[in-house]
Design an enzyme around this catalytic site. Structure first.
Site, PDB file in Angstrom:
ATOM      1  CE  LYS A 138      -2.620   3.280   1.664  1.00 23.41           C
ATOM      2  NZ  LYS A 138      -2.130   4.567   1.104  1.00 23.41           N
ATOM      3  CB  THR A 189       4.451   9.233  15.741  1.00 24.67           C
ATOM      4  OG1 THR A 189       5.850   9.127  15.462  1.00 24.67           O
ATOM      5  CG2 THR A 189       4.176   8.728  17.139  1.00 24.67           C
ATOM      6  CD  GLU A 206      11.787   1.265  11.075  1.00 26.14           C
ATOM      7  OE1 GLU A 206      12.326   2.298  11.496  1.00 26.14           O
ATOM      8  OE2 GLU A 206      12.144   0.130  11.412  1.00 26.14           O
ATOM      9  CD  GLU A 240       8.290  13.753  11.642  1.00 26.99           C
ATOM     10  OE1 GLU A 240       7.136  13.316  11.720  1.00 26.99           O
ATOM     11  OE2 GLU A 240       9.236  13.100  11.170  1.00 26.99           O
ATOM     12  CB  THR A 268      -0.318   6.766  10.638  1.00 33.05           C
ATOM     13  OG1 THR A 268      -0.508   8.095  10.193  1.00 33.05           O
ATOM     14  CG2 THR A 268      -1.088   5.820   9.754  1.00 33.05           C
ATOM     15  N   GLY A 320       5.812   5.585   8.396  1.00 38.69           N
ATOM     16  CA  GLY A 320       4.963   6.765   8.265  1.00 38.69           C
ATOM     17  C   GLY A 320       4.968   7.543   9.564  1.00 38.69           C
ATOM     18  CB  CYS A 337      12.120   9.717   8.826  1.00 43.01           C
ATOM     19  SG  CYS A 337      13.162   8.478   8.042  1.00 43.01           S
TER      20      CYS A 337
HETATM   21  P1  NAD Z   1       1.350   8.825   7.114  1.00 44.39           P
HETATM   22  O1  NAD Z   1       1.434   8.161   8.429  1.00 44.39           O
HETATM   23  O2  NAD Z   1       0.341   9.880   6.911  1.00 44.39           O
HETATM   24  O3  NAD Z   1       1.107   7.771   5.943  1.00 44.39           O
HETATM   25  C1  NAD Z   1       1.971   6.674   5.705  1.00 44.39           C
HETATM   26  C2  NAD Z   1       1.205   5.589   4.993  1.00 44.39           C
HETATM   27  O4  NAD Z   1       0.202   5.074   5.877  1.00 44.39           O
HETATM   28  C3  NAD Z   1       0.470   6.050   3.741  1.00 44.39           C
HETATM   29  O5  NAD Z   1       0.530   5.035   2.772  1.00 44.39           O
HETATM   30  C4  NAD Z   1      -0.950   6.239   4.248  1.00 44.39           C
HETATM   31  O6  NAD Z   1      -1.929   6.145   3.242  1.00 44.39           O
HETATM   32  C5  NAD Z   1      -1.066   5.091   5.224  1.00 44.39           C
HETATM   33  N1  NAD Z   1      -2.094   5.269   6.257  1.00 44.39           N
HETATM   34  C6  NAD Z   1      -2.640   6.420   6.715  1.00 44.39           C
HETATM   35  N2  NAD Z   1      -3.574   6.146   7.660  1.00 44.39           N
HETATM   36  C7  NAD Z   1      -3.592   4.802   7.812  1.00 44.39           C
HETATM   37  C8  NAD Z   1      -4.316   3.909   8.658  1.00 44.39           C
HETATM   38  N3  NAD Z   1      -5.211   4.351   9.532  1.00 44.39           N
HETATM   39  N4  NAD Z   1      -4.067   2.588   8.565  1.00 44.39           N
HETATM   40  C9  NAD Z   1      -3.140   2.124   7.702  1.00 44.39           C
HETATM   41  N5  NAD Z   1      -2.435   2.910   6.865  1.00 44.39           N
HETATM   42  C10 NAD Z   1      -2.645   4.238   6.926  1.00 44.39           C
HETATM   43  O7  NAD Z   1       2.822   9.375   6.821  1.00 44.39           O
HETATM   44  P2  NAD Z   1       3.287  10.264   5.616  1.00 44.39           P
HETATM   45  O8  NAD Z   1       2.751  11.645   5.845  1.00 44.39           O
HETATM   46  O9  NAD Z   1       3.020   9.546   4.350  1.00 44.39           O
HETATM   47  O10 NAD Z   1       4.884  10.257   5.834  1.00 44.39           O
HETATM   48  C11 NAD Z   1       5.550  11.170   6.653  1.00 44.39           C
HETATM   49  C12 NAD Z   1       5.893  10.525   7.982  1.00 44.39           C
HETATM   50  O11 NAD Z   1       6.628   9.334   7.785  1.00 44.39           O
HETATM   51  C13 NAD Z   1       6.780  11.412   8.834  1.00 44.39           C
HETATM   52  O12 NAD Z   1       6.308  11.380  10.163  1.00 44.39           O
HETATM   53  C14 NAD Z   1       8.133  10.738   8.747  1.00 44.39           C
HETATM   54  O13 NAD Z   1       8.994  10.974   9.830  1.00 44.39           O
HETATM   55  C15 NAD Z   1       7.747   9.306   8.663  1.00 44.39           C
HETATM   56  N6  NAD Z   1       8.823   8.508   8.083  1.00 44.39           N
HETATM   57  C16 NAD Z   1       9.520   7.651   8.900  1.00 44.39           C
HETATM   58  C17 NAD Z   1      10.573   6.903   8.394  1.00 44.39           C
HETATM   59  C18 NAD Z   1      11.348   5.949   9.263  1.00 44.39           C
HETATM   60  O14 NAD Z   1      12.099   5.140   8.713  1.00 44.39           O
HETATM   61  N7  NAD Z   1      11.211   5.976  10.567  1.00 44.39           N
HETATM   62  C19 NAD Z   1      10.905   7.009   7.033  1.00 44.39           C
HETATM   63  C20 NAD Z   1      10.188   7.900   6.243  1.00 44.39           C
HETATM   64  C21 NAD Z   1       9.132   8.639   6.772  1.00 44.39           C
END
Ligand code: NAD
Length: 485
Positions: A173, A228, A248, A385, A230, A226, A282
């Site tokens: 996804k 925190t 992550e 963040e 979520t 993604g 991130c």
């Molecule tokens: P997000 O949490 O909004 O979305 C990430 C993914 O989760 C997307 O595919 C989204 O559609 C999906 N999603 C959203 N709600 C969901 C739910 N209820 N159930 C299942 N899936 C769901 O994050 P984003 O805005 O896409 O990315 C930015 C974030 O990701 C930042 O906080 C960043 O720090 C983090 N990030 C972390 C790492 C790491 O390795 N720790 C790497 C890259 C990004």
């Protein structure tokens, strides 16, 4: 208009409902394609396809699975230029960055796990002459792989490569904000001859696709990268079902610069770590802590460099700062800057949108590199963040003060330290709350190392053996020996 389709059971198809949503180019603010706006019905079909493909794929043997993944890697490498352009258009990141980092890393992810499975050792424990215990590692089944928008193909392949290599099938996804390269990967997986149902990709929003995937009873493992918030929702859904879960999450990473650091290397490293991909990695260092004797000169040098970083069309070869990923994200970043000003912060440069962009980019989602100082300790700006081109700089007095400031957040993903004192480097690295600590470098990755965060930055580690273990269930097989009879 580009049409982005799902991959289910080896076939490219739209959402069962027929619904689509817009795919927007952040550099222009214009819709340039549509993607399948899928829901529970599409997830159910994809999981059924993954479940059907699982017995044959897991029984195929590692040599053959490795060959499929190597073939997929070769096709991604063949299409590197096309994929880099797609990634740049979809995310707003400079094409030079997509070409040198995102797509090569996707190739490396596939090759790394394709070959890792050929070279790992199995564990065995010999209990005197009573028994031999060996640990059978069994793939778990269909794995749910959910990825974000900031490094789309890079992070998507980071998840699906170890999952497939170890014999799981996948329902992926990708982020609905940046679906383009995952769709091209789907096409390449068909070209590579991957058996139908081994890799399935369902596009759509988090609530409509991600949530039912996490909740599906036939998906025993979920890997998520993604935010925190979520991650917390996913944990709440998956934990009662005792799923294997790797999270992550976000970061608020410190860059700590001691007075004994190489000043030029530290300054260049801090700037790169602050603003690469417009601060949307991130691992970006968004809180810069500088030993007091260096502080004023450092701020001056840092601001001079940040002010010189112009935003430009991401598709131009020499652009270093592209657009933020969406209008909504730019609003969040701008609100964070306004909050910092409200908290007493002094904005040295940036703080808003650039002027003089090329016509094509007039309505794009750009924000200038922004440097803020003079904030009170414990402010929200240094705790939350922002995930954009915004950094704070703050002085510290000594090693223990630096450690206290560095650890004063609920995140614990990464940190970078700049010092030429090797004893201090080891002491501080061991005291920081961070899953990765870089000393005199940043973003240098060996794919064999454990990668992940502590505190609110996540649970579990990915990379190397950690990923191979995450995607397999250990079964200890005890064979009785001579003295056990
Ligand atoms: P997000 O949490 O909004 O979305 C990430 C993914 O989760 C997307 O595919 C989204 O559609 C999906 N999603 C959203 N709600 C969901 C739910 N209820 N159930 C299942 N899936 C769901 O994050 P984003 O805005 O896409 O990315 C930015 C974030 O990701 C930042 O906080 C960043 O720090 C983090 N990030 C972390 C790492 C790491 O390795 N720790 C790497 C890259 C990004």
């Amino acid at each position: 208009m580009k049409q982005i389709l799902n991959l289910i059971g080896g076939t490219l198809c739209g959402a069962a409902s027929g619904r689509t949503m817009a795919d927007i180019e952040p550099a222009t603010g214009l819709t340039y394609g549509t993607l399948a706006d899928s829901d529970t019905a599409d997830v159910a079909q994809a999981v059924a396809a993954a479940k059907e493909a699982f017995p044959a794929w897991s029984a195929l043997g590692r040599t053959r699975r490795s060959q499929y993944l190597m073939q997929l890697a070769a096709l991604v490498e063949r299409d590197l230029e096309l994929l880099a352009r797609m990634e740049s258009i979809d995310t707003g990141k400079p094409i030079a960055l997509a070409r040198s980092v995102d797509i090569p890393r996707a190739v490396a992810n596939l090759r790394f796990f394709a070959t890792a499975i050929l070279h790992t050792r199995e564990d065995a424990f010999i209990t005197d002459r009573a028994a031999v215990n060996w640990v059978l590692r069994r793939p778990r089944g269909p794995a749910g792989c959910i990825s974000p928008w900031n490094l789309p193909l890079y992070l998507f392949t980071w998840k699906i490569a170890p999952a497939l290599a170890t014999g799981n099938t996948v329902v992926g996804k990708p982020s609905e904000v940046t679906p383009a390269t995952a769709e091209h990967l789907a096409r390449l997986s068909i070209e590579a001859g991957l058996p139908p149902g081994v890799l399935n990709i369902v596009h759509g929003t988090g609530p409509a696709v991600g949530a039912p995937l996490v909740a599906h009873p036939d998906v025993p493992a979920i890997t998520f990268t993604g935010g925190t918030v979520t991650g917390r929702a996913i944990a709440a859904s998956a934990a009662p079902m005792f799923k294997a879960l790797s999270l992550e999450l976000g970061g608020k990473n410190p860059t700590v610069i001691f007075a004994d650091a190489d000043p030029d290397a530290a300054l260049a490293g801090a700037v790169r770590s602050a603003f690469t991909n417009q601060g949307q990695i991130c691992l970006c260092g968004s809180r810069i802590l500088v030993e007091r004797s260096l502080y004023e000169g450092f701020v001056e040098g840092f601001v001079a460099r940040a002010s010189a970083m112009e935003c430009g069309d991401p598709l131009e070869e020499d652009t270093m700062q592209g657009a933020l990923v969406s209008a909504a994200h730019r609003e969040r970043v701008e609100a964070a800057i306004a909050r910092a000003v409200g908290e007493g912060g002094r904005v040295h440069c940036g703080g808003g949108r650039p002027r003089g962009l090329p016509d094509r980019c007039r309505d794009g989602y750009f924000v200038l590199p922004t440097v803020i100082t003079d904030l009170p300790e414990g402010c929200a700006t240094d705790a939350e963040e922002i995930f954009g081109p915004v950094v704070t700089i703050r002085p510290f007095d000594d090693e223990s003060h630096a450690i206290r400031l560095a650890n004063a957040t609920r995140y614990g993903l990464a940190a970078s330290l700049w010092t030429r004192d090797i004893g201090r480097a080891h002491r501080v690295a061991a005291a920081l709350d961070a899953g990765t600590v870089w000393i005199n470098c940043w973003l240098l990755r060996d794919l064999r190392t454990p990668f992940g965060g502590m505190k609110d930055s996540g649970v579990g580690r990915e990379g190397g053996d950690d990923a191979l273990r995450f995607f397999t269930e250990a079964v200890t097989v005890c064979v009785g020996g001579e003295s056990a009879r």
